[in-house]
Design a protein around this motif. Structure first.
Motif, PDB file in Angstrom:
ATOM      1  N   ILE A   1       0.959  -1.198   0.034  1.00  8.35           N
ATOM      2  CA  ILE A   1       0.141   0.062   0.133  1.00  8.35           C
ATOM      3  C   ILE A   1       1.013   1.211   0.081  1.00  8.35           C
ATOM      4  CG2 ILE A   1      -1.831   1.352   1.313  1.00  8.35           C
ATOM      5  CD1 ILE A   1      -2.423  -1.552   2.636  1.00  8.35           C
ATOM      6  N   LEU A   2       0.599   2.310  -0.918  1.00 10.07           N
ATOM      7  CA  LEU A   2       1.097   3.490  -0.961  1.00 10.07           C
ATOM      8  C   LEU A   2       0.090   4.389  -0.731  1.00 10.07           C
ATOM      9  CD1 LEU A   2       3.949   4.965  -1.404  1.00 10.07           C
ATOM     10  CD2 LEU A   2       3.188   5.332  -3.804  1.00 10.07           C
ATOM     11  N   LEU A   3       0.377   5.132   0.421  1.00  4.43           N
ATOM     12  CA  LEU A   3      -0.918   6.001   0.908  1.00  4.43           C
ATOM     13  C   LEU A   3      -0.320   7.500   0.671  1.00  4.43           C
ATOM     14  CD1 LEU A   3      -3.712   6.266   2.544  1.00  4.43           C
ATOM     15  CD2 LEU A   3      -2.099   6.144   4.486  1.00  4.43           C
ATOM     16  N   HIS A   4      -1.105   8.111   0.065  1.00  3.50           N
ATOM     17  CA  HIS A   4      -1.130   9.634   0.175  1.00  3.50           C
ATOM     18  C   HIS A   4      -2.437  10.462   0.497  1.00  3.50           C
ATOM     19  CE1 HIS A   4      -0.319  13.489  -1.543  1.00  3.50           C
ATOM     20  NE2 HIS A   4      -1.499  13.487  -2.268  1.00  3.50           N
ATOM     21  N   SER A   5      -2.179  11.416   1.183  1.00  3.24           N
ATOM     22  CA  SER A   5      -3.217  12.355   1.770  1.00  3.24           C
ATOM     23  C   SER A   5      -3.761  13.337   0.535  1.00  3.24           C
ATOM     24  CB  SER A   5      -2.889  12.868   3.219  1.00  3.24           C
ATOM     25  OG  SER A   5      -3.008  11.772   3.991  1.00  3.24           O
TER      26      SER A   5
ATOM     27  N   TYR B   1      -4.923  16.465  -0.353  1.00  4.20           N
ATOM     28  CA  TYR B   1      -5.693  17.675   0.504  1.00  4.20           C
ATOM     29  C   TYR B   1      -6.845  18.347  -0.214  1.00  4.20           C
ATOM     30  CZ  TYR B   1      -5.439  22.473   2.361  1.00  4.20           C
ATOM     31  OH  TYR B   1      -5.939  23.488   3.120  1.00  4.20           O
ATOM     32  N   SER B   2      -6.738  18.458  -1.592  1.00 12.71           N
ATOM     33  CA  SER B   2      -7.890  18.997  -2.178  1.00 12.71           C
ATOM     34  C   SER B   2      -9.222  18.479  -2.075  1.00 12.71           C
ATOM     35  CB  SER B   2      -7.501  19.117  -3.443  1.00 12.71           C
ATOM     36  OG  SER B   2      -7.380  17.906  -4.260  1.00 12.71           O
ATOM     37  N   GLU B   3      -9.125  17.192  -1.846  1.00 13.51           N
ATOM     38  CA  GLU B   3     -10.511  16.545  -1.686  1.00 13.51           C
ATOM     39  C   GLU B   3     -10.665  16.036  -0.160  1.00 13.51           C
ATOM     40  OE1 GLU B   3     -12.786  16.033  -3.924  1.00 13.51           O
ATOM     41  OE2 GLU B   3     -11.719  16.877  -5.510  1.00 13.51           O
ATOM     42  N   GLY B   4      -9.767  16.227   0.627  1.00 13.14           N
ATOM     43  CA  GLY B   4      -9.881  16.118   1.947  1.00 13.14           C
ATOM     44  C   GLY B   4     -10.028  14.677   2.240  1.00 13.14           C
ATOM     45  N   LYS B   5      -9.382  13.568   1.497  1.00 10.09           N
ATOM     46  CA  LYS B   5      -9.494  12.306   1.696  1.00 10.09           C
ATOM     47  C   LYS B   5      -8.037  11.825   1.562  1.00 10.09           C
ATOM     48  CE  LYS B   5     -11.342  11.464  -2.861  1.00 10.09           C
ATOM     49  NZ  LYS B   5     -12.561  10.812  -3.631  1.00 10.09           N
ATOM     50  N   ARG B   6      -8.127  10.393   1.922  1.00  5.23           N
ATOM     51  CA  ARG B   6      -6.527   9.589   1.883  1.00  5.23           C
ATOM     52  C   ARG B   6      -6.870   8.528   0.707  1.00  5.23           C
ATOM     53  NH1 ARG B   6      -5.145   7.222   7.173  1.00  5.23           N
ATOM     54  NH2 ARG B   6      -7.446   6.832   7.116  1.00  5.23           N
ATOM     55  N   ILE B   7      -5.843   8.504  -0.173  1.00  8.05           N
ATOM     56  CA  ILE B   7      -6.069   7.659  -1.360  1.00  8.05           C
ATOM     57  C   ILE B   7      -4.565   6.628  -1.402  1.00  8.05           C
ATOM     58  CG2 ILE B   7      -5.659   7.525  -3.955  1.00  8.05           C
ATOM     59  CD1 ILE B   7      -6.804  10.388  -4.067  1.00  8.05           C
ATOM     60  N   ALA B   8      -5.116   5.363  -1.789  1.00  9.43           N
ATOM     61  CA  ALA B   8      -4.163   4.344  -1.771  1.00  9.43           C
ATOM     62  C   ALA B   8      -3.879   3.774  -2.749  1.00  9.43           C
ATOM     63  CB  ALA B   8      -4.096   3.347  -0.543  1.00  9.43           C
ATOM     64  N   PHE B   9      -2.518   3.407  -3.305  1.00 11.55           N
ATOM     65  CA  PHE B   9      -2.250   2.515  -4.471  1.00 11.55           C
ATOM     66  C   PHE B   9      -2.209   1.165  -3.730  1.00 11.55           C
ATOM     67  CE2 PHE B   9       1.150   0.882  -7.468  1.00 11.55           C
ATOM     68  CZ  PHE B   9       0.218   0.350  -8.319  1.00 11.55           C
ATOM     69  N   HIS B  10      -2.845   0.192  -4.359  1.00 11.82           N
ATOM     70  CA  HIS B  10      -3.177  -0.987  -3.564  1.00 11.82           C
ATOM     71  C   HIS B  10      -2.726  -2.355  -4.380  1.00 11.82           C
ATOM     72  CE1 HIS B  10      -5.925  -4.256  -1.634  1.00 11.82           C
ATOM     73  NE2 HIS B  10      -4.699  -4.376  -1.245  1.00 11.82           N
ATOM     74  N   GLN B  11      -1.997  -2.767  -4.147  1.00  7.86           N
ATOM     75  CA  GLN B  11      -1.651  -4.068  -4.999  1.00  7.86           C
ATOM     76  C   GLN B  11      -1.388  -5.387  -3.851  1.00  7.86           C
ATOM     77  OE1 GLN B  11       2.062  -3.990  -7.183  1.00  7.86           O
ATOM     78  NE2 GLN B  11       0.968  -3.118  -8.974  1.00  7.86           N
ATOM     79  N   VAL B  12      -1.835  -6.398  -4.460  1.00  7.68           N
ATOM     80  CA  VAL B  12      -1.984  -7.893  -3.642  1.00  7.68           C
ATOM     81  C   VAL B  12      -1.065  -8.865  -4.248  1.00  7.68           C
ATOM     82  CG1 VAL B  12      -3.559  -9.335  -2.368  1.00  7.68           C
ATOM     83  CG2 VAL B  12      -4.518  -7.230  -2.884  1.00  7.68           C
ATOM     84  N   HIS B  13      -0.369  -9.278  -3.520  1.00  3.93           N
ATOM     85  CA  HIS B  13       0.395 -10.464  -4.048  1.00  3.93           C
ATOM     86  C   HIS B  13       0.250 -11.794  -3.012  1.00  3.93           C
ATOM     87  CE1 HIS B  13       2.335  -8.018  -6.921  1.00  3.93           C
ATOM     88  NE2 HIS B  13       2.298  -7.004  -6.104  1.00  3.93           N
ATOM     89  N   LYS B  14       0.657 -12.744  -3.551  1.00 10.02           N
ATOM     90  CA  LYS B  14       0.823 -14.160  -2.976  1.00 10.02           C
ATOM     91  C   LYS B  14       2.236 -14.372  -2.152  1.00 10.02           C
ATOM     92  CE  LYS B  14      -2.662 -16.966  -5.107  1.00 10.02           C
ATOM     93  NZ  LYS B  14      -3.026 -18.048  -5.726  1.00 10.02           N
ATOM     94  N   SER B  15       3.072 -13.552  -2.355  1.00 11.55           N
ATOM     95  CA  SER B  15       4.455 -13.547  -2.134  1.00 11.55           C
ATOM     96  C   SER B  15       5.127 -12.252  -1.841  1.00 11.55           C
ATOM     97  CB  SER B  15       5.405 -14.740  -2.718  1.00 11.55           C
ATOM     98  OG  SER B  15       5.854 -14.256  -3.714  1.00 11.55           O
ATOM     99  N   VAL B  16       6.229 -12.057  -1.149  1.00 13.51           N
ATOM    100  CA  VAL B  16       6.806 -10.893  -1.064  1.00 13.51           C
ATOM    101  C   VAL B  16       7.572 -10.485  -2.338  1.00 13.51           C
ATOM    102  CG1 VAL B  16       6.936 -10.728   1.347  1.00 13.51           C
ATOM    103  CG2 VAL B  16       8.713 -11.926   0.029  1.00 13.51           C
ATOM    104  N   LEU B  17       7.575 -11.442  -3.384  1.00 17.39           N
ATOM    105  CA  LEU B  17       8.391 -11.191  -4.447  1.00 17.39           C
ATOM    106  C   LEU B  17       7.823 -10.014  -5.321  1.00 17.39           C
ATOM    107  CD1 LEU B  17       8.765 -14.764  -5.959  1.00 17.39           C
ATOM    108  CD2 LEU B  17      10.338 -13.522  -4.783  1.00 17.39           C
TER     109      LEU B  17
ATOM    110  N   GLY C   1       3.208   7.426   2.326  1.00 20.59           N
ATOM    111  CA  GLY C   1       3.707   6.621   3.163  1.00 20.59           C
ATOM    112  C   GLY C   1       3.429   5.186   2.844  1.00 20.59           C
ATOM    113  N   PHE C   2       4.552   4.246   3.076  1.00 22.25           N
ATOM    114  CA  PHE C   2       4.630   2.919   2.468  1.00 22.25           C
ATOM    115  C   PHE C   2       3.889   1.858   3.565  1.00 22.25           C
ATOM    116  CE2 PHE C   2       6.613  -1.270   2.206  1.00 22.25           C
ATOM    117  CZ  PHE C   2       5.994  -1.885   1.191  1.00 22.25           C
TER     118      PHE C   2
END
Length: 263
Positions: free
Chosen positions: A18-22, A24-40, A62-63
């Motif tokens: 998850i890469l999280l960014h606040s 400001y202009s919309e007053g909300k937090r946005i996350a770039f989210h990926q799912v994997h079966k391993s840490v690769l 924030g990671f």
């Protein structure tokens, strides 16, 4: 960093990156989210996030790395309520579009910044906004925001900003015989939020410098003196309106560029 492992056994575990960014202009937090079966998948994810951080050095990220027994975002929220009001997106292109919107300054942002620095009527605000626009174009050869300038009776106006601030005046900008509008006053909390907005953009220094130069030059003028300056022969307003005979015409960026090259 939120980093956890669910305690259930016998279930497949999923790595949530998850890469999280606040936003400001919309007053909300946005996350770039990926799912994997391993840490690769962590290496590729890190490469993407490093590119984002390099392209948007003024924005904060924030990671977070969370492990759950499900692929869903809901499982992340269930694991840690910190993510409860986060808006997740799983496409990199979508996330970057959000960031581009965050980094883009609007005429509302400039108007807010002006009113955070001085008390003025909305008629004077419009003129200061125009002179800021001209100064920015002269210095950087590009428009500072996308909203258009329109030639009204008493000078150039950004109609979107006018609609937002007209509640401070007893009359339309097109009508008053004197500048008898209410002063726009903003408190310290508002001022702090305005500066925070600019500090999160990659062009912060350019905007703040030009605005300081604009206010140093024009702040002492009253609204009607500024109106008269916009009406001088050869100004963009004068050219577009043909000396005031054809109002409500858009003053385009190219005309202002041409004007700044001569003045």
């Amino acid at each position: 960093m939120a980093d956890g492992i669910t305690k259930k056994e016998g279930f497949a575990m999923y790595e949530h990156l998850i890469l999280l960014h606040s936003d400001y202009s919309e007053g909300k937090r946005i996350a770039f989210h990926q799912v994997h079966k391993s840490v690769l998948g962590l290496k590729d994810f890190k490469e993407l996030t490093d590119k984002l951080k390099a392209f948007y050095p003024e924005l904060s990220f924030g990671f977070h790395h969370v492990k759950t027994d499900a692929k869903t975002w809901e499982s992340v929220v269930e694991y840690d309520k910190f993510f409860q009001e986060v808006f997740p997106v799983n496409k990199f292109e979508t996330f970057t579009r959000f960031l581009a919107d965050e980094d883009e300054i609007t005429s509302f942002d400039i108007a807010n910044l002006i009113t955070s620095k001085l008390e003025c009527t909305h008629l004077k605000l419009q003129k200061l906004l125009y002179f800021f626009y001209v100064s920015y174009v002269k210095k950087y050869a590009e428009a500072p925001f996308k909203e258009k300038l329109v030639a009204w009776q008493h000078g150039p106006v950004v109609e979107e900003v006018y609609d937002m601030y007209k509640k401070y005046g007893r009359s339309s900008i097109n009508e008053p015989a004197e500048d008898n509008d209410v002063l726009i006053y903003k408190d310290d909390e508002f001022k702090l939020s305005v500066y925070s907005r600019f500090l999160q953009t990659s062009s912060c220094g350019k905007y703040l410098d030009v605005l300081d130069e604009t206010l140093d030059k024009y702040e002492s003028y009253n609204a009607w003196s500024l109106v008269n300056l916009t009406h001088q022969p050869g100004t963009p307003w004068d050219i577009v309106t043909e000396g005031g005979r054809r109002l409500n015409k858009i003053i385009d960026e190219d005309l202002i560029k041409e004007f700044t090259m001569k003045h």
